[in-house]
Design a protein around this motif. Structure first.
Motif, PDB file in Angstrom:
ATOM      1  N   ILE A 145      72.723  22.907  20.446  1.00 43.79           N
ATOM      2  CA  ILE A 145      72.114  23.906  19.568  1.00 43.79           C
ATOM      3  C   ILE A 145      72.755  23.951  18.182  1.00 43.79           C
ATOM      4  O   ILE A 145      72.329  24.733  17.336  1.00 43.79           O
ATOM      5  N   ALA A 146      73.739  23.084  17.928  1.00 47.35           N
ATOM      6  CA  ALA A 146      74.273  22.963  16.562  1.00 47.35           C
ATOM      7  C   ALA A 146      73.276  22.206  15.690  1.00 47.35           C
ATOM      8  O   ALA A 146      73.319  22.299  14.470  1.00 47.35           O
ATOM      9  N   HIS A 147      72.360  21.455  16.317  1.00 39.30           N
ATOM     10  CA  HIS A 147      71.359  20.682  15.595  1.00 39.30           C
ATOM     11  C   HIS A 147      70.057  21.462  15.489  1.00 39.30           C
ATOM     12  O   HIS A 147      69.719  22.249  16.376  1.00 39.30           O
ATOM     13  N   GLU A 148      69.320  21.204  14.416  1.00 43.53           N
ATOM     14  CA  GLU A 148      67.994  21.802  14.250  1.00 43.53           C
ATOM     15  C   GLU A 148      67.030  21.151  15.240  1.00 43.53           C
ATOM     16  O   GLU A 148      67.097  19.944  15.464  1.00 43.53           O
ATOM     17  N   PRO A 149      66.134  21.927  15.813  1.00 44.09           N
ATOM     18  CA  PRO A 149      65.135  21.329  16.718  1.00 44.09           C
ATOM     19  C   PRO A 149      64.261  20.314  15.983  1.00 44.09           C
ATOM     20  O   PRO A 149      63.999  20.461  14.785  1.00 44.09           O
ATOM     21  N   GLN A 150      63.841  19.299  16.701  1.00 41.29           N
ATOM     22  CA  GLN A 150      62.964  18.262  16.183  1.00 41.29           C
ATOM     23  C   GLN A 150      61.698  18.237  17.032  1.00 41.29           C
ATOM     24  O   GLN A 150      61.715  18.621  18.199  1.00 41.29           O
ATOM     25  N   THR A 151      60.621  17.744  16.444  1.00 35.94           N
ATOM     26  CA  THR A 151      59.380  17.568  17.190  1.00 35.94           C
ATOM     27  C   THR A 151      59.265  16.108  17.601  1.00 35.94           C
ATOM     28  O   THR A 151      59.424  15.214  16.777  1.00 35.94           O
ATOM     29  N   TYR A 152      59.011  15.896  18.890  1.00 29.75           N
ATOM     30  CA  TYR A 152      58.844  14.560  19.446  1.00 29.75           C
ATOM     31  C   TYR A 152      57.468  14.463  20.084  1.00 29.75           C
ATOM     32  O   TYR A 152      57.024  15.402  20.750  1.00 29.75           O
ATOM     33  N   ASP A 153      56.809  13.342  19.911  1.00 27.31           N
ATOM     34  CA  ASP A 153      55.563  13.062  20.621  1.00 27.31           C
ATOM     35  C   ASP A 153      55.912  12.171  21.805  1.00 27.31           C
ATOM     36  O   ASP A 153      56.342  11.039  21.620  1.00 27.31           O
ATOM     37  N   ILE A 154      55.751  12.721  22.998  1.00 29.93           N
ATOM     38  CA  ILE A 154      56.087  12.004  24.218  1.00 29.93           C
ATOM     39  C   ILE A 154      54.804  11.530  24.877  1.00 29.93           C
ATOM     40  O   ILE A 154      53.915  12.331  25.180  1.00 29.93           O
ATOM     41  N   ALA A 155      54.688  10.232  25.099  1.00 27.76           N
ATOM     42  CA  ALA A 155      53.506   9.667  25.749  1.00 27.76           C
ATOM     43  C   ALA A 155      53.540   9.967  27.243  1.00 27.76           C
ATOM     44  O   ALA A 155      54.579   9.849  27.889  1.00 27.76           O
ATOM     45  N   ALA A 156      52.400  10.348  27.770  1.00 27.00           N
ATOM     46  CA  ALA A 156      52.276  10.584  29.213  1.00 27.00           C
ATOM     47  C   ALA A 156      52.386   9.254  29.946  1.00 27.00           C
ATOM     48  O   ALA A 156      51.831   8.254  29.507  1.00 27.00           O
ATOM     49  N   LYS A 157      53.126   9.254  31.049  1.00 23.49           N
ATOM     50  CA  LYS A 157      53.292   8.013  31.830  1.00 23.49           C
ATOM     51  C   LYS A 157      51.963   7.483  32.338  1.00 23.49           C
ATOM     52  O   LYS A 157      51.725   6.287  32.335  1.00 23.49           O
ATOM     53  N   GLU A 158      51.100   8.378  32.773  1.00 26.82           N
ATOM     54  CA  GLU A 158      49.842   7.989  33.389  1.00 26.82           C
ATOM     55  C   GLU A 158      48.783   7.565  32.377  1.00 26.82           C
ATOM     56  O   GLU A 158      47.818   6.900  32.708  1.00 26.82           O
ATOM     57  N   ASP A 159      48.942   8.010  31.132  1.00 23.07           N
ATOM     58  CA  ASP A 159      47.939   7.739  30.093  1.00 23.07           C
ATOM     59  C   ASP A 159      48.662   7.690  28.751  1.00 23.07           C
ATOM     60  O   ASP A 159      48.895   8.715  28.129  1.00 23.07           O
ATOM     61  N   LYS A 160      49.038   6.503  28.322  1.00 23.32           N
ATOM     62  CA  LYS A 160      49.855   6.330  27.109  1.00 23.32           C
ATOM     63  C   LYS A 160      49.161   6.844  25.848  1.00 23.32           C
ATOM     64  O   LYS A 160      49.816   7.072  24.834  1.00 23.32           O
ATOM     65  N   GLN A 161      47.854   7.028  25.874  1.00 21.01           N
ATOM     66  CA  GLN A 161      47.146   7.563  24.715  1.00 21.01           C
ATOM     67  C   GLN A 161      47.315   9.070  24.605  1.00 21.01           C
ATOM     68  O   GLN A 161      47.065   9.646  23.559  1.00 21.01           O
ATOM     69  N   HIS A 162      47.719   9.697  25.686  1.00 20.74           N
ATOM     70  CA  HIS A 162      47.927  11.147  25.697  1.00 20.74           C
ATOM     71  C   HIS A 162      49.395  11.440  25.388  1.00 20.74           C
ATOM     72  O   HIS A 162      50.281  10.849  25.983  1.00 20.74           O
ATOM     73  N   THR A 163      49.653  12.355  24.446  1.00 20.50           N
ATOM     74  CA  THR A 163      51.039  12.708  24.119  1.00 20.50           C
ATOM     75  C   THR A 163      51.247  14.213  24.194  1.00 20.50           C
ATOM     76  O   THR A 163      50.301  14.994  24.068  1.00 20.50           O
ATOM     77  N   PHE A 164      52.494  14.577  24.399  1.00 21.38           N
ATOM     78  CA  PHE A 164      52.927  15.967  24.357  1.00 21.38           C
ATOM     79  C   PHE A 164      53.767  16.134  23.105  1.00 21.38           C
ATOM     80  O   PHE A 164      54.663  15.328  22.847  1.00 21.38           O
ATOM     81  N   ALA A 165      53.532  17.179  22.342  1.00 18.35           N
ATOM     82  CA  ALA A 165      54.379  17.496  21.194  1.00 18.35           C
ATOM     83  C   ALA A 165      55.445  18.472  21.683  1.00 18.35           C
ATOM     84  O   ALA A 165      55.148  19.615  22.024  1.00 18.35           O
ATOM     85  N   VAL A 166      56.681  17.999  21.753  1.00 13.61           N
ATOM     86  CA  VAL A 166      57.798  18.807  22.244  1.00 13.61           C
ATOM     87  C   VAL A 166      58.710  19.138  21.070  1.00 13.61           C
ATOM     88  O   VAL A 166      59.132  18.252  20.332  1.00 13.61           O
ATOM     89  N   PHE A 167      59.021  20.415  20.909  1.00 11.07           N
ATOM     90  CA  PHE A 167      59.927  20.894  19.863  1.00 11.07           C
ATOM     91  C   PHE A 167      61.228  21.237  20.558  1.00 11.07           C
ATOM     92  O   PHE A 167      61.268  22.141  21.403  1.00 11.07           O
ATOM     93  N   THR A 168      62.311  20.505  20.264  1.00 10.82           N
ATOM     94  CA  THR A 168      63.517  20.645  21.073  1.00 10.82           C
ATOM     95  C   THR A 168      64.796  20.280  20.333  1.00 10.82           C
ATOM     96  O   THR A 168      64.766  19.504  19.364  1.00 10.82           O
ATOM     97  N   THR A 169      65.915  20.810  20.817  1.00 13.00           N
ATOM     98  CA  THR A 169      67.257  20.407  20.369  1.00 13.00           C
ATOM     99  C   THR A 169      67.869  19.423  21.367  1.00 13.00           C
ATOM    100  O   THR A 169      69.001  19.015  21.195  1.00 13.00           O
ATOM    101  N   CYS A 170      67.113  19.087  22.389  1.00 13.63           N
ATOM    102  CA  CYS A 170      67.620  18.222  23.447  1.00 13.63           C
ATOM    103  C   CYS A 170      67.478  16.739  23.084  1.00 13.63           C
ATOM    104  O   CYS A 170      66.581  16.381  22.331  1.00 13.63           O
ATOM    105  N   LYS A 171      68.334  15.934  23.674  1.00 11.64           N
ATOM    106  CA  LYS A 171      68.240  14.478  23.497  1.00 11.64           C
ATOM    107  C   LYS A 171      67.116  13.986  24.395  1.00 11.64           C
ATOM    108  O   LYS A 171      67.100  14.228  25.580  1.00 11.64           O
ATOM    109  N   LEU A 172      66.176  13.279  23.781  1.00  9.43           N
ATOM    110  CA  LEU A 172      65.046  12.767  24.580  1.00  9.43           C
ATOM    111  C   LEU A 172      65.081  11.245  24.624  1.00  9.43           C
ATOM    112  O   LEU A 172      65.399  10.545  23.784  1.00  9.43           O
TER     113      LEU A 172
END
Length: 172
Positions: A145-172
């Motif tokens: 949490i010392a870092h600012e959250p970032q937005t990541y587009d994560i591709a779904a395993k089952e359908d690579k064209q589908h993504t999730f927009a995740v806003f997080t301070t976590c390492k992905l």
């Protein structure tokens, strides 16, 4: 004679009520207005809270899930910064209702010294999306949490064209 006069209208009214009741019940069941089923709002969460790569002990972490209503859980990190939330399942008629198009908002956060929210993880999930991809991430969050959250587009395993927009301070 009076009974004979009202016999036909009463019979018509009774048949009309019977038809109305049965078709209303069929309509309600067909569109899922009354049937409730178990619905997973969130998979279980396992994480570790850090500040500048050091574990944050004794910090409250909140999980807020919104699916029309808010569901809020609270835990405290251990000495190693670890926290966890169990799977959250509710009974609802929304998924079987063809008119429902609400999404689930998952928000995991803590509070800073000014009681302001510090986002750890935030994502919007539609009920019929590929949630298995997110489950893998939620099982091993390492969040600084010392870092600012970032937005990541994560591709779904089952359908690579589908993504999730995740806003997080976590390492992905």
């Amino acid at each position: 004679m009076l009974i004979e006069r009202f016999k036909l209208p009463m019979l018509i009214a009774a048949v009309a009520l019977l038809i109305l009741f049965t078709t209303t019940q069929v309509f309600a069941n067909m569109f899922g207005f009354f049937s409730k089923e178990e619905f997973e709002l969130s998979a279980s969460v396992e994480g570790r809270l850090l500040y500048e790569e050091q574990p944050v002990a004794g910090k409250k972490v909140f999980r807020k899930l919104n699916y029309g209503d808010d569901y809020i859980d609270e835990v405290t990190t251990g000495t190693d910064g670890r926290f966890s939330f169990p799977e959250k399942v509710i009974k609802t008629s929304k998924p079987s209702n063809m008119f429902d198009n609400e999404s689930v908002i998952q928000h995991i956060y803590t509070l800073d010294e000014n009681a302001e929210e510090v986002t750890i993880w935030a994502v919007r999930v539609f009920p019929y999306e590929h949630k298995d991809t997110l489950t893998e991430y939620l099982n091993d969050l390492v969040c600084d949490i010392a870092h600012e959250p970032q937005t990541y587009d994560i591709a779904a395993k089952e359908d690579k064209q589908h993504t999730f927009a995740v806003f997080t301070t976590c390492k992905l």
